[in-house]
Motif scaffolding. Structure first.
Motif, PDB file in Angstrom:
ATOM      1  N   VAL A 150       6.748  -7.425  60.990  1.00  0.00           N
ATOM      2  CA  VAL A 150       7.370  -7.934  59.914  1.00  0.00           C
ATOM      3  C   VAL A 150       8.527  -8.492  59.708  1.00  0.00           C
ATOM      4  N   LEU A 151       8.936  -9.656  59.046  1.00  0.00           N
ATOM      5  CA  LEU A 151      10.310 -10.919  59.512  1.00  0.00           C
ATOM      6  C   LEU A 151      10.853 -10.539  58.555  1.00  0.00           C
ATOM      7  N   LEU A 152      12.374 -10.108  58.865  1.00  0.00           N
ATOM      8  CA  LEU A 152      13.472 -11.061  57.648  1.00  0.00           C
ATOM      9  C   LEU A 152      13.301 -12.757  57.682  1.00  0.00           C
ATOM     10  N   SER A 153      13.253 -12.649  56.465  1.00  0.00           N
ATOM     11  CA  SER A 153      13.240 -14.532  56.856  1.00  0.00           C
ATOM     12  C   SER A 153      15.007 -14.124  55.784  1.00  0.00           C
ATOM     13  N   GLY A 154      14.907 -16.082  55.397  1.00  0.00           N
ATOM     14  CA  GLY A 154      15.937 -16.652  54.579  1.00  0.00           C
ATOM     15  C   GLY A 154      15.340 -17.282  53.092  1.00  0.00           C
ATOM     16  N   ARG A 155      15.710 -17.199  52.122  1.00  0.00           N
ATOM     17  CA  ARG A 155      14.703 -17.934  50.638  1.00  0.00           C
ATOM     18  C   ARG A 155      15.426 -19.383  50.719  1.00  0.00           C
ATOM     19  N   THR A 204       4.131 -10.388  58.221  1.00  0.00           N
ATOM     20  CA  THR A 204       4.948  -9.805  56.910  1.00  0.00           C
ATOM     21  C   THR A 204       6.043 -10.424  57.060  1.00  0.00           C
ATOM     22  N   VAL A 205       6.470 -11.046  55.473  1.00  0.00           N
ATOM     23  CA  VAL A 205       7.702 -12.394  55.915  1.00  0.00           C
ATOM     24  C   VAL A 205       8.405 -12.175  54.486  1.00  0.00           C
ATOM     25  N   LEU A 206       9.756 -11.677  55.080  1.00  0.00           N
ATOM     26  CA  LEU A 206      10.654 -10.580  53.555  1.00  0.00           C
ATOM     27  C   LEU A 206      11.584 -11.762  53.872  1.00  0.00           C
TER      28      LEU A 206
END
Length: 288
Positions: free
Chosen positions: A104-109, A131-133
């Motif tokens: 589960v990857l924290l990404s930037g919008r 899964t990308v957030l």
């Protein structure tokens, strides 16, 4: 001597482990707390923790990942940073080689360079569910992040102009991350997470004034001016320049829209900034 049955049981126990990178950070700490409350086996990776993990030292990644079933990936300083794609590729190869099943990857919008890093991880960890957030700015940046000092001093200096941002509560992000890590949502998707409404920094300052009881005003700044502010707090010049340029890009208006990402995953509305500010004030975030 270890029997095959004993070895199998050991492997099965290890496979229920979740590695949380940046486990003492803004989101990692919250993810760790929630997973522990659910009874999960958690490895909280950090530079000085019991599970050594440093994004600048690849030698510790394989030991931290060994035997883990899933991992929460929060890259520092930001997934859009120049070194992120290379780091994600290396991390992905090690994760896949260690038998990790889900990331589960924290990404930037709204960050094109972050998408490059997402793709690097996806390609290197082929066969691992990713899964990308993609998150908007955190409300908690004002209570436990880079903007805390500005709130305490009564002046929010930032290169936002009059652009509005749908600030998201880091607790909502953590709830979504845990849902993805525990299988409560289908793996492999991309989720854009925002708060329920748009606020300019002037409006944020008004909200914080009301919550803290002390006047907080917004002071617009250019990118170079904000980089100088970061350097005054001890941020290395190259990192300060990168962050300032990133914030200017993110707040050019292209992200000024809300999404239903939190509601689609959690089945409830995201927390509003007003609720965040009142809760943070009650917890003493600005009592210094």
């Amino acid at each position: 001597m270890t029997t095959n049955r004993q070895q199998t049981n050991t492997d099965r126990s290890e496979r229920n482990t979740v590695l949380v990178t940046s486990g003492t950070g803004k989101t990692g700490r919250r993810v760790v707390e929630r997973l522990l409350a659910l009874g999960a086996e958690v490895r909280s990776g950090s530079r000085a923790g019991s599970v050594p993990f440093d994004w600048e030292d690849e030698s510790g990644w394989e030991p931290a990942l060994r035997g883990a079933d899933k991992a929460y990936v929060a890259y520092y300083p930001d997934l859009a940073a120049p070194g992120a794609p290379k780091a994600m590729a290396a991390f992905g190869r090690i994760a896949a080689g260690s038998g990790v099943r889900g990331l589960v990857l924290l990404s930037g919008r709204g960050e094109p360079q972050a998408v490059v890093a997402e793709d690097a991880l996806r390609e290197a960890a082929a066969g691992v569910e990713l899964t990308v957030l993609r998150s908007s700015f955190f409300s908690q940046n004002f209570s436990e992040g880079a903007l805390l000092d500005g709130v305490l001093k009564g002046e929010l200096v930032f290169p936002a102009g009059s652009t509005a941002e749908p600030f998201v509560d880091a607790d909502d992000l953590a709830d979504v991350a845990v849902a993805a890590l525990t299988g409560d949502v289908p793996a492999g998707g991309v989720h854009e997470l925002t708060g329920p409404r748009l606020l300019t920094f002037d409006e944020v300052a008004a909200e914080l004034t009301g919550a803290t009881g002390n006047e907080v005003r917004y002071v617009p700044a250019t990118g170079p001016e904000y980089a100088a502010v970061l350097e005054s707090y001890g941020v290395p010049a190259s990192e300060a320049d990168f962050l300032a340029e990133l914030f200017v890009m993110l707040l050019d208006g292209h992200n000024a829209v809300t999404t239903d990402g939190v509601k689609r995953v959690l089945g409830r509305e995201p927390r509003d900034f007003t609720a965040f500010a009142r809760r943070a004030a009650g917890d003493g975030a600005w009592s210094r």
